[in-house]
Design a protein around this motif. Structure first.
Motif, PDB file in Angstrom:
ATOM      1  N   PHE A  46       5.820 -12.684   0.527  1.00 14.73           N
ATOM      2  CA  PHE A  46       5.163 -12.393   2.225  1.00 14.73           C
ATOM      3  C   PHE A  46       4.510 -11.062   2.346  1.00 14.73           C
ATOM      4  CE2 PHE A  46       6.369 -10.531   6.295  1.00 14.73           C
ATOM      5  CZ  PHE A  46       5.882 -11.505   6.975  1.00 14.73           C
ATOM      6  N   MET A  47       4.719  -9.980   1.511  1.00 10.94           N
ATOM      7  CA  MET A  47       4.149  -8.511   1.465  1.00 10.94           C
ATOM      8  C   MET A  47       2.741  -8.758   0.792  1.00 10.94           C
ATOM      9  SD  MET A  47       5.758  -6.247   2.969  1.00 10.94           S
ATOM     10  CE  MET A  47       5.028  -4.882   2.354  1.00 10.94           C
ATOM     11  N   SER A  48       2.439  -9.637  -0.116  1.00  9.93           N
ATOM     12  CA  SER A  48       1.244  -9.762  -0.841  1.00  9.93           C
ATOM     13  C   SER A  48       0.449 -10.554   0.259  1.00  9.93           C
ATOM     14  CB  SER A  48       1.395 -10.818  -2.116  1.00  9.93           C
ATOM     15  OG  SER A  48       2.258  -9.767  -2.928  1.00  9.93           O
ATOM     16  N   LEU A  49       0.913 -11.578   0.829  1.00 11.79           N
ATOM     17  CA  LEU A  49       0.096 -12.280   2.050  1.00 11.79           C
ATOM     18  C   LEU A  49      -0.228 -11.461   3.081  1.00 11.79           C
ATOM     19  CD1 LEU A  49      -1.020 -15.120   2.804  1.00 11.79           C
ATOM     20  CD2 LEU A  49       1.435 -15.414   4.083  1.00 11.79           C
ATOM     21  N   LEU A  50       0.688 -10.635   3.739  1.00  9.43           N
ATOM     22  CA  LEU A  50       0.282  -9.638   4.732  1.00  9.43           C
ATOM     23  C   LEU A  50      -0.745  -8.611   4.291  1.00  9.43           C
ATOM     24  CD1 LEU A  50       3.774  -8.785   6.405  1.00  9.43           C
ATOM     25  CD2 LEU A  50       1.761 -10.421   7.370  1.00  9.43           C
ATOM     26  N   SER A  51      -0.657  -8.111   3.079  1.00  9.33           N
ATOM     27  CA  SER A  51      -1.639  -7.058   2.466  1.00  9.33           C
ATOM     28  C   SER A  51      -2.993  -7.743   2.416  1.00  9.33           C
ATOM     29  CB  SER A  51      -0.770  -6.477   1.023  1.00  9.33           C
ATOM     30  OG  SER A  51       0.326  -5.832   1.175  1.00  9.33           O
ATOM     31  N   ALA A  52      -2.848  -8.867   1.843  1.00  8.90           N
ATOM     32  CA  ALA A  52      -4.064  -9.720   1.736  1.00  8.90           C
ATOM     33  C   ALA A  52      -4.975  -9.736   3.127  1.00  8.90           C
ATOM     34  CB  ALA A  52      -4.185 -10.913   1.021  1.00  8.90           C
ATOM     35  N   GLY A  53      -4.104 -10.351   4.159  1.00 10.34           N
ATOM     36  CA  GLY A  53      -4.731 -10.506   5.292  1.00 10.34           C
ATOM     37  C   GLY A  53      -5.235  -9.204   6.161  1.00 10.34           C
ATOM     38  N   VAL A  54      -4.221  -7.960   5.920  1.00 14.91           N
ATOM     39  CA  VAL A  54      -4.883  -6.790   6.678  1.00 14.91           C
ATOM     40  C   VAL A  54      -6.117  -6.181   5.860  1.00 14.91           C
ATOM     41  CG1 VAL A  54      -4.215  -4.153   6.890  1.00 14.91           C
ATOM     42  CG2 VAL A  54      -2.563  -5.970   7.398  1.00 14.91           C
ATOM     43  N   GLU A  55      -6.047  -6.321   4.480  1.00 13.05           N
ATOM     44  CA  GLU A  55      -7.403  -5.826   3.797  1.00 13.05           C
ATOM     45  C   GLU A  55      -8.477  -6.656   4.114  1.00 13.05           C
ATOM     46  OE1 GLU A  55      -6.158  -6.207  -0.335  1.00 13.05           O
ATOM     47  OE2 GLU A  55      -4.918  -4.438  -0.250  1.00 13.05           O
ATOM     48  N   GLY A  56      -8.413  -8.086   4.320  1.00 16.63           N
ATOM     49  CA  GLY A  56      -9.317  -8.930   4.673  1.00 16.63           C
ATOM     50  C   GLY A  56      -9.964  -8.562   6.305  1.00 16.63           C
ATOM     51  N   LEU A  57      -9.227  -8.308   7.125  1.00 22.72           N
ATOM     52  CA  LEU A  57      -9.344  -7.863   8.592  1.00 22.72           C
ATOM     53  C   LEU A  57     -10.477  -6.468   8.484  1.00 22.72           C
ATOM     54  CD1 LEU A  57      -6.302  -8.564  10.508  1.00 22.72           C
ATOM     55  CD2 LEU A  57      -8.389  -9.665  10.691  1.00 22.72           C
ATOM     56  N   LEU A 115       3.808  -3.710  10.515  1.00 23.30           N
ATOM     57  CA  LEU A 115       2.800  -2.509  10.313  1.00 23.30           C
ATOM     58  C   LEU A 115       3.479  -1.317   9.669  1.00 23.30           C
ATOM     59  CD1 LEU A 115       1.143  -2.405  13.640  1.00 23.30           C
ATOM     60  CD2 LEU A 115       0.288  -3.396  11.824  1.00 23.30           C
ATOM     61  N   THR A 116       4.901  -1.038   9.891  1.00 25.23           N
ATOM     62  CA  THR A 116       5.373  -0.178   9.077  1.00 25.23           C
ATOM     63  C   THR A 116       5.582  -0.241   7.563  1.00 25.23           C
ATOM     64  OG1 THR A 116       6.563   1.129  11.220  1.00 25.23           O
ATOM     65  CG2 THR A 116       7.482   1.748   9.061  1.00 25.23           C
ATOM     66  N   PRO A 117       6.005  -1.097   7.177  1.00 30.25           N
ATOM     67  CA  PRO A 117       6.248  -1.445   5.644  1.00 30.25           C
ATOM     68  C   PRO A 117       4.818  -1.757   5.058  1.00 30.25           C
ATOM     69  CG  PRO A 117       7.638  -3.023   6.872  1.00 30.25           C
ATOM     70  CD  PRO A 117       6.854  -2.347   8.062  1.00 30.25           C
ATOM     71  N   LEU A 118       3.945  -2.070   5.745  1.00 32.50           N
ATOM     72  CA  LEU A 118       2.643  -2.210   5.131  1.00 32.50           C
ATOM     73  C   LEU A 118       1.906  -0.618   4.780  1.00 32.50           C
ATOM     74  CD1 LEU A 118       1.112  -5.494   6.507  1.00 32.50           C
ATOM     75  CD2 LEU A 118       1.803  -4.941   4.381  1.00 32.50           C
ATOM     76  N   ILE A 132      -4.117   3.656   8.328  1.00 29.36           N
ATOM     77  CA  ILE A 132      -4.438   3.539   9.553  1.00 29.36           C
ATOM     78  C   ILE A 132      -3.620   2.939  10.304  1.00 29.36           C
ATOM     79  CG2 ILE A 132      -5.750   1.572   9.080  1.00 29.36           C
ATOM     80  CD1 ILE A 132      -7.789   2.581  10.858  1.00 29.36           C
ATOM     81  N   LEU A 133      -2.787   1.883   9.718  1.00 33.89           N
ATOM     82  CA  LEU A 133      -1.864   0.990  10.162  1.00 33.89           C
ATOM     83  C   LEU A 133      -0.869   1.650  11.385  1.00 33.89           C
ATOM     84  CD1 LEU A 133      -1.146  -1.515   7.396  1.00 33.89           C
ATOM     85  CD2 LEU A 133      -2.811  -1.486   9.068  1.00 33.89           C
ATOM     86  N   PHE A 134      -0.769   2.962  11.105  1.00 28.02           N
ATOM     87  CA  PHE A 134       0.324   3.753  11.718  1.00 28.02           C
ATOM     88  C   PHE A 134      -0.315   4.249  13.199  1.00 28.02           C
ATOM     89  CE2 PHE A 134       2.157   5.450   7.486  1.00 28.02           C
ATOM     90  CZ  PHE A 134       2.908   4.381   7.506  1.00 28.02           C
ATOM     91  N   LEU A 182       3.447   2.148   5.119  1.00 27.96           N
ATOM     92  CA  LEU A 182       4.104   2.883   3.846  1.00 27.96           C
ATOM     93  C   LEU A 182       3.556   2.870   2.573  1.00 27.96           C
ATOM     94  CD1 LEU A 182       7.700   3.116   5.516  1.00 27.96           C
ATOM     95  CD2 LEU A 182       6.326   5.076   5.246  1.00 27.96           C
ATOM     96  N   ALA A 183       3.522   1.467   2.177  1.00 27.92           N
ATOM     97  CA  ALA A 183       2.926   0.636   0.892  1.00 27.92           C
ATOM     98  C   ALA A 183       1.591   1.556   0.593  1.00 27.92           C
ATOM     99  CB  ALA A 183       2.930  -0.595   0.823  1.00 27.92           C
ATOM    100  N   GLN A 184       0.897   1.311   1.971  1.00 32.02           N
ATOM    101  CA  GLN A 184      -0.727   1.856   1.898  1.00 32.02           C
ATOM    102  C   GLN A 184      -0.554   3.586   1.622  1.00 32.02           C
ATOM    103  OE1 GLN A 184      -3.535   1.882   5.142  1.00 32.02           O
ATOM    104  NE2 GLN A 184      -4.082   0.058   3.956  1.00 32.02           N
ATOM    105  N   ALA A 185       0.160   4.173   2.511  1.00 29.64           N
ATOM    106  CA  ALA A 185       0.361   5.647   2.267  1.00 29.64           C
ATOM    107  C   ALA A 185       0.619   6.068   1.013  1.00 29.64           C
ATOM    108  CB  ALA A 185       1.134   6.075   3.261  1.00 29.64           C
ATOM    109  N   SER A 186       1.643   5.349   0.329  1.00 32.77           N
ATOM    110  CA  SER A 186       2.196   5.863  -0.832  1.00 32.77           C
ATOM    111  C   SER A 186       1.158   5.732  -2.015  1.00 32.77           C
ATOM    112  CB  SER A 186       3.393   4.946  -1.534  1.00 32.77           C
ATOM    113  OG  SER A 186       2.897   3.686  -1.736  1.00 32.77           O
ATOM    114  N   GLN A 187       0.048   4.957  -1.814  1.00 30.39           N
ATOM    115  CA  GLN A 187      -1.143   4.900  -3.060  1.00 30.39           C
ATOM    116  C   GLN A 187      -2.154   5.855  -2.375  1.00 30.39           C
ATOM    117  OE1 GLN A 187      -1.971   0.844  -3.060  1.00 30.39           O
ATOM    118  NE2 GLN A 187      -0.193   0.327  -3.950  1.00 30.39           N
ATOM    119  N   ASP A 188      -2.476   5.726  -1.098  1.00 32.75           N
ATOM    120  CA  ASP A 188      -3.777   6.657  -0.567  1.00 32.75           C
ATOM    121  C   ASP A 188      -3.479   7.738  -0.037  1.00 32.75           C
ATOM    122  OD1 ASP A 188      -5.021   4.032  -1.661  1.00 32.75           O
ATOM    123  OD2 ASP A 188      -5.203   3.143   0.479  1.00 32.75           O
ATOM    124  N   GLY A 189      -2.092   8.042   0.258  1.00 28.18           N
ATOM    125  CA  GLY A 189      -1.884   9.374   0.843  1.00 28.18           C
ATOM    126  C   GLY A 189      -2.061   9.279   2.297  1.00 28.18           C
TER     127      GLY A 189
END
Length: 733
Positions: A194-205, A235-238, A250-252, A240-247
Motif C-alpha cells: 500500500f505504501m509503495s502504491l501511494l508513494s508512486a502515486g504522489v511521485e507521479g503527481l 499524508l503524514t506517513p508518506l 511538501i506533503l505536510f 515522514l518517509a519523505q522527510a527521513s530521506q530528504d530532510g
C-alpha cells in the motif's frame, strides 16, 4: 425541552470515514511533540542539517565509519510504537496499549524482513530503504486491543477466584504473541504494498505537475471533517518517509496551509453582512495564528459555493510550494503560521510565505466575487455553526464562543449547543475526586443497569477527575464536582447526582443510551433547565444542568433523558477492565482489606465528623494508613460529601493523600439508631484507603449489596462480623 441532534440512522459513508479520520487523528495528535523532537534532530544532526553529527544523524563519518544514529531508529521504531501505544490505549487502556505495541512490533519486523529479502536481489545502487510502519501501527494496534477486549469478555465471568491475575497476564501475553505473528506474516506485506502504491502515486503527481489537484479533495474534506483520514492516514506517513530521506516534505503543507481559510474570512470581514461580518475578523486571527482551521468552516457552510474559493486558494498554495521546492521537517499541528514556519527548513521560509500569501489572495478574490452572488442572510452564521457541530459529532468551543451559538441570543441554534456529544453512547465514566470510593461504587451500579438493558459493549468505568480527558461520551459526577469535570470533558454529556446507590438518574442514562444507540428519536436528550439532582433521604431526582451562552458552548452542557430501564441482570465483579482505576482485585487480598477487627456493629459516633474519626482510627489501627490520612478524610468531606444514599457513607481521603496509604483497607461501622451526616441519615459507614486496585472488587460488592434492599436489611440484622463478611462475599480471616 430542546431538540437534540438525532443519532445517525443506517450506514453513512461520510460518517464512517469521519470516524476513521477522528481515530487516526486521536492516535497521531498526542504524539506530535515526539514528531517535533524528531524534526529537531533531523534539522541539526543529519548530513544535510545545520550541524551534522554522524553519531546522532546516522551517516558515515569522514573516516567512512557508518553510524546508526538516533534519527533513523526514532522514525522507524519509536514513533510508530508511540502511535501504537496511543491507539491501543484508546480502545482498551493500558492492557490494549501493551498488546497493540507488541503486535505492531511484529508488523515492523515483518516489513524489515521483506525489504531485506528483496534487497538481496537488487543491485547495490538500487537498494530499497525501510518502510516506516505508521499505517501499520494505526491498523494493528487498535485491532489487537479491540480483539483483546472482546476475548476478555468471553472468559471474565468464568475465572476462578484467586486466578484473575494469572489469567489476565498470560492471556494478554499469549494473544500479543499471536498478533505479532499475524502482523509479521499478514499485515506487513499488505502495508508495504500500500505504501509503495501511494508513494508512486504522489511521485507521479509531482512529476506531472498535478499535485495542486489534490486540493479538489482536501479542501472540501476539511469542511466536512474528513481531512483527518487523508492527512493522518496518508499524508503524514508518506511525508515522514519523505522527510527521513530528504530532510523535508511538501506533503505536510497540503492541508496545513492557513491561506485558503484566511482569504475567505477576510472577504467576509469586508463584504459580509451582519453577525458573519462582525465575527469574521476574530475568526481570521484564531485561524491564522491559533491554527484552528475549523473556525472558518461555518462561513463556508453558510454559503457552500465558497468551497470553490477554498479549492482555488489551496491549489494556488500547493502550486507555489512546488514551484519553490518548499517543505516541512515534520507535521505542523495545529495549522498555525507559527507552527508551519517553526517546522520549515531554512530554504523553505520564503517559498512558504509566498505560498500562504498567494493562497490567501486567490481565495479572497474568489470569495469576494461569490459573496456578491446571491443573498446573504445575517443570521445564517448561527445555524451554519450548529450544522458544522452536527457533522463534527460534538461541540466546537471555539466556533460556538465566537459566534454566540448556544446563547440566549442564538435562538436559532440547534440543540447540539445544549447536548455536547451527539452520537451513539459508547463510553461512560463515573468521576469523583480520588477515583477510588464513590465513583467505583456508582460505576458498579450504573454498569449493572447498562448491562441489564442489553448494552454489553458500552464501557462504564470510574476515574479520578484529575485523570479525565475529553474522550468520554457521558460523564457522571456528584453535583459539586460537575463544573470541574466539564473543564476536562467539554464535549461530553454531563449528569449530576446527589447520591450513588439508587439514583433515578441512572435509569435516565440507560434510557439515553438506548435511544442514542438504537437510533431512536433523541428529541428529549437535552433539558434546558439549569438545575442539578437533589436528594430526598435515600432517593434523588432532578435534571441535568444545561449550559447557556458562549460559556456553555465552550464547556459543554449537561443533558440526560428520562425513562426507566428494565430490570438489571447481575454481572461478575471482575467485569471491570483490569486497567487503571477499575481493575478487579485479586480476591486473595480480600481478608486483608476488610477484616473482623475492622468491623464495628455498634458505632459510638453521633455525627459525620466523629464517624469519620471512628472510621479513620480503624484504618490506622489496621496499619493501613498514617494519622495524617484521617485529616485528609475530613478535607474530602469538607469539599464533597461522601454520602452515597440508602443510609451509606464511604469517607476516604483526598487524591493528594494517597501517598500516606500503606496498604489497601476498608472498615465497616454500623449505627443502629442512625446518625446525621450533614443533613442526611446514615446507618452504615464504610471507610476506605485504596492503594492500587486491590480494594475495588470488595468495594463493588459493597455497591451491589447496598443497591439491594434485602441485603441492606441483612446488614441491619447482622449480629457478628462474620455475617457482615458473608454478606459482602468476603473470605474470613
Amino acid at each position: 425541552m430542546t431538540t437534540a441532534t438525532e443519532a445517525p440512522r443506517g450506514f453513512s459513508p461520510r460518517v464512517a470515514l469521519q470516524k476513521v479520520g477522528t481515530s487516526l487523528s486521536n492516535m497521531v495528535m498526542p504524539n506530535i511533540p515526539a514528531l517535533i523532537a524528531w524534526g529537531i534532530f533531523t534539522a541539526f544532526f543529519i548530513e544535510k542539517g545545520f550541524t551534522p553529527v554522524p553519531a546522532l544523524g546516522g551517516f558515515a563519518d569522514s573516516a567512512g565509519t557508518p553510524h546508526t544514529g538516533i534519527v533513523g531508529p526514532m522514525i522507524h521504531y519509536l514513533l510508530p510504537l508511540l502511535i501504537a501505544n496511543t491507539g491501543g490505549r484508546m480502545v482498551y487502556e493500558a492492557r490494549g496499549a501493551v498488546v497493540g505495541v507488541v503486535a505492531t512490533m511484529g508488523v515492523i519486523a515483518g516489513s524489515d524482513e521483506l525489504i531485506a529479502q528483496l534487497n538481496l536481489t537488487q543491485p547495490a545502487n538500487e537498494q530499497i530503504g525501510q518502510v516506516h510502519m505508521f499505517i501499520g501501527a494505526m491498523i494493528m494496534a487498535p485491532l489487537a486491543a479491540w480483539l483483546m477486549k472482546k476475548l476478555d469478555r468471553l472468559w471474565q465471568d468464568h475465572i476462578p477466584a484467586g486466578f484473575e491475575m494469572l489469567v489476565n497476564m498470560f492471556s494478554a501475553g499469549i494473544f500479543a504473541f499471536l498478533m505479532a505473528v499475524v502482523g509479521f506474516f499478514g499485515l506487513a506485506p499488505v502495508v508495504n504494498g500500500f505504501m509503495s502504491l501511494l508513494s508512486a502515486g504522489v511521485e507521479g503527481l509531482i512529476g506531472l505537475g498535478l499535485l495542486p489537484l489534490v486540493s479538489i479533495l482536501i479542501e472540501p474534506a476539511k469542511v466536512f471533517f474528513l481531512n483527518n483520514a487523508i492527512n493522518h492516514g496518508v499524508l503524514t506517513p508518506l511525508g515522514l518517509a519523505q522527510a527521513s530521506q530528504d530532510g523535508k516534505s511538501i506533503l505536510f503543507l497540503l492541508e496545513a496551509n492557513p491561506g485558503p481559510g484566511l482569504g475567505i474570512l477576510l472577504a467576509y470581514s469586508i463584504f459580509g453582512r451582519g453577525a458573519a461580518r462582525a465575527s469574521a475578523p476574530g475568526a481570521a486571527l484564531i485561524q491564522f495564528v491559533g491554527g484552528i482551521h475549523e473556525i472558518y468552516f461555518p462561513y463556508v457552510l453558510m454559503k457552500p459555493i465558497l468551497i470553490l474559493a477554498a479549492i482555488g486558494g489551496g491549489m494556488t498554495g500547493v502550486f507555489l510550494n512546488v514551484l519553490f521546492h518548499t517543505g516541512l521537517r515534520s507535521p505542523a499541528a495545529p495549522g498555525s503560521i507559527i507552527a508551519i514556519l517553526g517546522a520549515a527548513t531554512p530554504d523553505s521560509y520564503l517559498g512558504i510565505i509566498i505560498a500562504v500569501l498567494g493562497a490567501t489572495a486567490v481565495s479572497f478574490v474568489l470569495a469576494m466575487l461569490l459573496l456578491k452572488v446571491g443573498k446573504q442572510d445575517d443570521g445564517d452564521i448561527v445555524s451554519a455553526t450548529a450544522k458544522m457541530e452536527q457533522m463534527k459529532g460534538k461541540k466546537s468551543s471555539v466556533a460556538g464562543a465566537l459566534t454566540g451559538a448556544g446563547g440566549a441570543g442564538a435562538g436559532a441554534a440547534s440543540a447540539a449547543d445544549d447536548s455536547g456529544h451527539t452520537g451513539p453512547i459508547q463510553r461512560i465514566v463515573f468521576a469523583c475526586d480520588a477515583g477510588m470510593g464513590s465513583s467505583a461504587m456508582g460505576a458498579t451500579v450504573l454498569r449493572k443497569k447498562v448491562r441489564g438493558a442489553g448494552f454489553d459493549d458500552v464501557e462504564v468505568t470510574n476515574k479520578a477527575i484529575s485523570s479525565l480527558n475529553d474522550e468520554w461520551d457521558v460523564v457522571v459526577t456528584q453535583k459539586e464536582l460537575t463544573d470541574r469535570a466539564r473543564q476536562r470533558t467539554g464535549s461530553a454529556i454531563h449528569v449530576s447526582v446527589d447520591q450513588f446507590m439508587n439514583s433515578p438518574r441512572y435509569d435516565e442514562v440507560v434510557d439515553l443510551v438506548r435511544r442514542r444507540n438504537n437510533g431512536e428519536d433523541a428529541s428529549d436528550d437535552a433539558d434546558a433547565a439549569d438545575t442539578a439532582a437533589t436528594a430526598d433521604g435515600g432517593n434523588a431526582s432532578g435534571t441535568a444542568a444545561a449550559g447557556a451562552g458562549a460559556g456553555a458552548a465552550a464547556s459543554g452542557a449537561d443533558a440526560t433523558a428520562t425513562g426507566t430501564a428494565p430490570s438489571p441482570r447481575g454481572r461478575h465483579a471482575a467485569e471491570v477492565p483490569a486497567t487503571g482505576e477499575t481493575a478487579a482485585a485479586d480476591t486473595d487480598a480480600a481478608p486483608q482489606i476488610l477484616s473482623r477487627d475492622s468491623i464495628v456493629l455498634q458505632g459510638s459516633a453521633t455525627g459525620a465528623d466523629s464517624a469519620i474519626d471512628e472510621a479513620g482510627s480503624l484504618l490506622v489501627a489496621a496499619g493501613a494508613v498514617g494519622e495524617e490520612y484521617v485529616s485528609a478524610m475530613h478535607d474530602r468531606e469538607a469539599s464533597v460529601s461522601t454520602f452515597m444514599g440508602n443510609g451509606l457513607a464511604i469517607p476516604h481521603g483526598t487524591n493528594e493523600a494517597k501517598s500516606s496509604i500503606r496498604r489497601s483497607a476498608m472498615t465497616f461501622t454500623r449505627y443502629p439508631g442512625g446518625i446525621d451526616w450533614n443533613g442526611s441519615p446514615v446507618t452504615f459507614v464504610v471507610g476506605i484507603a485504596g492503594q492500587g486496585n486491590e480494594h475495588l472488587e470488595l468495594l463493588q460488592k459493597v455497591a451491589m449489596t447496598f443497591s439491594d434492599p434485602a441485603q441492606v436489611e441483612r446488614l441491619e440484622k447482622a449480629t457478628s462480623p462474620d455475617e457482615i463478611l458473608d454478606i459482602f462475599g468476603s473470605d474470613k480471616e
